[in-house]
Design an enzyme around this catalytic site. Structure first.
Site, PDB file in Angstrom:
ATOM      1  N   ARG A  18       0.838  -1.191   0.000  1.00 46.23           N
ATOM      2  CA  ARG A  18       0.000   0.000   0.000  1.00 46.23           C
ATOM      3  C   ARG A  18       0.877   1.247   0.000  1.00 46.23           C
ATOM      4  NH1 ARG A  18      -1.977  -3.597   3.932  1.00 46.23           N
ATOM      5  NH2 ARG A  18      -4.075  -4.422   3.492  1.00 46.23           N
TER       6      ARG A  18
ATOM      7  N   LYS B 126      -1.650  -2.808   8.159  1.00 45.64           N
ATOM      8  CA  LYS B 126      -2.803  -2.462   8.984  1.00 45.64           C
ATOM      9  C   LYS B 126      -2.731  -3.201  10.320  1.00 45.64           C
ATOM     10  CE  LYS B 126      -6.068  -1.293   5.295  1.00 45.64           C
ATOM     11  NZ  LYS B 126      -7.399  -1.581   4.705  1.00 45.64           N
TER      12      LYS B 126
ATOM     13  N   HIS C 221      -2.931   2.349  -5.607  1.00 50.37           N
ATOM     14  CA  HIS C 221      -3.787   1.184  -5.361  1.00 50.37           C
ATOM     15  C   HIS C 221      -4.032   0.411  -6.650  1.00 50.37           C
ATOM     16  CE1 HIS C 221      -5.556  -0.458  -1.802  1.00 50.37           C
ATOM     17  NE2 HIS C 221      -6.706  -0.707  -2.402  1.00 50.37           N
TER      18      HIS C 221
ATOM     19  N   ARG D 181      -1.180  -1.848  -7.049  1.00 55.43           N
ATOM     20  CA  ARG D 181      -1.353  -2.975  -6.122  1.00 55.43           C
ATOM     21  C   ARG D 181      -2.295  -4.017  -6.719  1.00 55.43           C
ATOM     22  NH1 ARG D 181      -1.388  -4.445  -0.555  1.00 55.43           N
ATOM     23  NH2 ARG D 181      -3.417  -4.996   0.301  1.00 55.43           N
TER      24      ARG D 181
ATOM     25  N   HIS E  10      -3.605  -9.149   3.404  1.00 52.81           N
ATOM     26  CA  HIS E  10      -5.045  -9.235   3.629  1.00 52.81           C
ATOM     27  C   HIS E  10      -5.335 -10.060   4.877  1.00 52.81           C
ATOM     28  CE1 HIS E  10      -6.055  -8.456  -0.877  1.00 52.81           C
ATOM     29  NE2 HIS E  10      -5.924  -7.342  -0.202  1.00 52.81           N
TER      30      HIS E  10
ATOM     31  N   TYR F 211      -9.649 -11.006  -6.581  1.00 51.37           N
ATOM     32  CA  TYR F 211      -8.767 -10.921  -7.737  1.00 51.37           C
ATOM     33  C   TYR F 211      -8.997 -12.074  -8.708  1.00 51.37           C
ATOM     34  CZ  TYR F 211      -6.393  -7.309  -5.135  1.00 51.37           C
ATOM     35  OH  TYR F 211      -6.119  -6.167  -4.442  1.00 51.37           O
TER      36      TYR F 211
END
Length: 337
Positions: A188, A212, A283, A286, A309, A318
Site C-alpha cells: 500500500r 494495517k 492502489h 497494487r 489481507h 482478484y
C-alpha cells in the site's frame, strides 16, 4: 444564532444539505456538539487509536461517521435530542438521509458498520442503556475492483520510469524506485511512505512492511526494483536528504518523509504516459500486481500473505478479475465464442 440553530446549520452541511460542491465540515459539526456528546467522541477516538490500535486513517473515518450521526441526532428541528434518544428509527433515518444525498452502497455499508461499532462501545461504556446498532442493516457493499494494467502496459510504465531517470535527476530516480517497488511488491502507498532505509534487505531482496493493525510482514521484490532502489539510495537520496530526513526511505523535495499524496501524484503522472492505460494511482498498481501474480500461477494464500489481507475472501476478489479478463479474451479470440 442559538447553539441549537448553529448545530442544525453545521449538521446540515455535514449531511449534504448544502449549496455547491463543498466538502462536509465535520470539524464544525464536532465543535458544535453538546458537551457530553463532544466528550464522548473524544473518548471514543482514544479508544479506537490506543486500545484497538487502528490506523490514523481508519480512526478519522470512524470518528467522522460518528460525528455525522451525532450531528444529525442533536440538530432536530423539533427540539434537541441527546445520545440517550438514539434508537433504530433514528439510525435508519440518518442512513436514509445519507442515501438521499447520493451516498453509494459501499459508503452506506461503511457508515452503518461505523454506527454499529460506536453504539456497541457506547452501550458497554454505559452511555446507552441498549444497543440499537445491533439491529441496523445496510445494503451490502459492491465488492468491485478498479481496472488494472495489462502486463505489457506495466512493462511500458517501468521502461518510461527508467528513461526518465537516465538524467540522474534525484526526483526522477526516486520516482522510478517508487513505481518499481509498488508494482513489484503490491504494498500500500501508506506502507511505502512509512518505510525506513533499514527495512530493505538487498541480500534477500525483501522489504519489511508495517501494515494495517501494526502487523509486520516480509514482502519480496525483484531485480529491477532492487536496481532502482540501489540507484536511488546511492545517487538520488543523498541529494534530497536533510535534517528532516531521518531514516525515511523515500523523501520529498524538501528532504522530509514522502507524503502519500505526493506518491499518488507520481503514480498518476507516470501511468498517464502509457498509451491506452487507465488512470490509476498506487492502489491500481497494487491491484495490477496481484492480478498478474495470479495470472502467472501464484496461489491465493501466497498472494494473501504478500498483500497483507486479513482474510482470504478479500484476495479472492482478484480471481474474479482474472476470470472476467479470460472470458473477454475468449469472446474476442475464439472462433466459436
Amino acid at each position: 444564532m442559538s447553539s441549537a440553530s448553529a448545530r442544525r446549520d453545521a449538521a446540515s452541511r455535514a449531511s449534504g444539505h448544502r449549496k455547491g460542491p463543498q466538502r462536509p465540515d465535520l470539524r464544525a459539526v464536532r465543535e458544535g456538539l453538546p458537551g457530553p456528546e463532544r466528550a464522548l467522541v473524544a473518548e471514543y477516538e482514544r479508544h479506537l487509536a490506543l486500545e484497538r490500535g487502528l490506523s490514523p486513517h481508519t480512526v478519522r473515518a470512524y470518528v467522522g461517521d460518528v460525528v455525522s450521526l451525532l450531528g444529525f441526532l442533536t440538530a432536530a428541528e423539533d427540539g434537541d435530542r441527546g445520545l440517550a434518544d438514539l434508537d433504530i428509527g433514528l439510525l435508519r433515518a440518518w442512513l436514509a438521509g445519507q442515501r438521499a444525498d447520493g451516498a453509494g452502497r459501499t459508503t452506506l455499508a461503511r457508515r452503518a458498520a461505523a454506527a454499529r461499532t460506536f453504539t456497541a462501545w457506547a452501550h458497554r461504556q454505559g452511555a446507552l442503556t441498549a444497543d440499537p446498532g445491533g439491529r441496523l442493516a445496510a445494503p451490502r457493499a459492491h465488492r468491485t475492483l478498479p481496472g488494472v494494467l495489462r502486463a505489457d502496459q506495466a512493462d511500458e510504465l517501468m521502461q518510461a520510469a527508467a528513461m526518465g531517470a537516465e538524467q540522474r535527476d534525484p526526483v526522477a530516480l526516486r520516482d522510478r524506485a517508487l513505481v518499481e517497488l509498488l508494482y513489484a511488491s503490491g504494498i500500500r502507498v501508506s506502507e511505502l511512505c512509512g518505510l525506513d532505509v533499514g527495512a530493505v534487505d538487498f541480500g534477500r531482496r525483501v522489504v519489511s512492511v508495517i501494515g494495517k493493525g501494526d502487523k509486520e510482514r516480509t514482502v519480496p521484490f525483484g531485480v529491477p526494483a532492487a536496481e532502482a532502489l540501489t540507484t536511488w539510495l546511492d545517487a538520488g537520496r543523498p541529494e534530497l536528504a536533510g535534517p528532516k530526513s531521518e531514516q525515511a526511505l523515500f523523501l520529498g523535495v524538501r528532504g522530509s518523509r514522502l507524503d502519500p499524496r505526493a506518491a499518488r501524484r507520481v503514480v498518476h503522472e507516470a501511468v498517464a504516459a502509457v498509451p491506452g492505460a487507465l488512470d490509476m494511482g498506487p492502489h491500481g498498481l497494487r491491484h495490477s500486481a496481484a492480478t498478474h501474480l495470479l495470472e502467472g500461477g501464484a496461489d491465493l494464500r501466497s498472494v494473501q500473505e504478500l498483500l497483507g489481507h486479513a482474510t482470504l475472501a478479500t484476495t479472492q476478489l482478484y480471481t474474479h478479475v482474472t476470470v472476467d479478463r479470460l472470458k473477454a479474451i475468449h469472446d474476442r479470440a475464439h472462433p466459436r465464442a
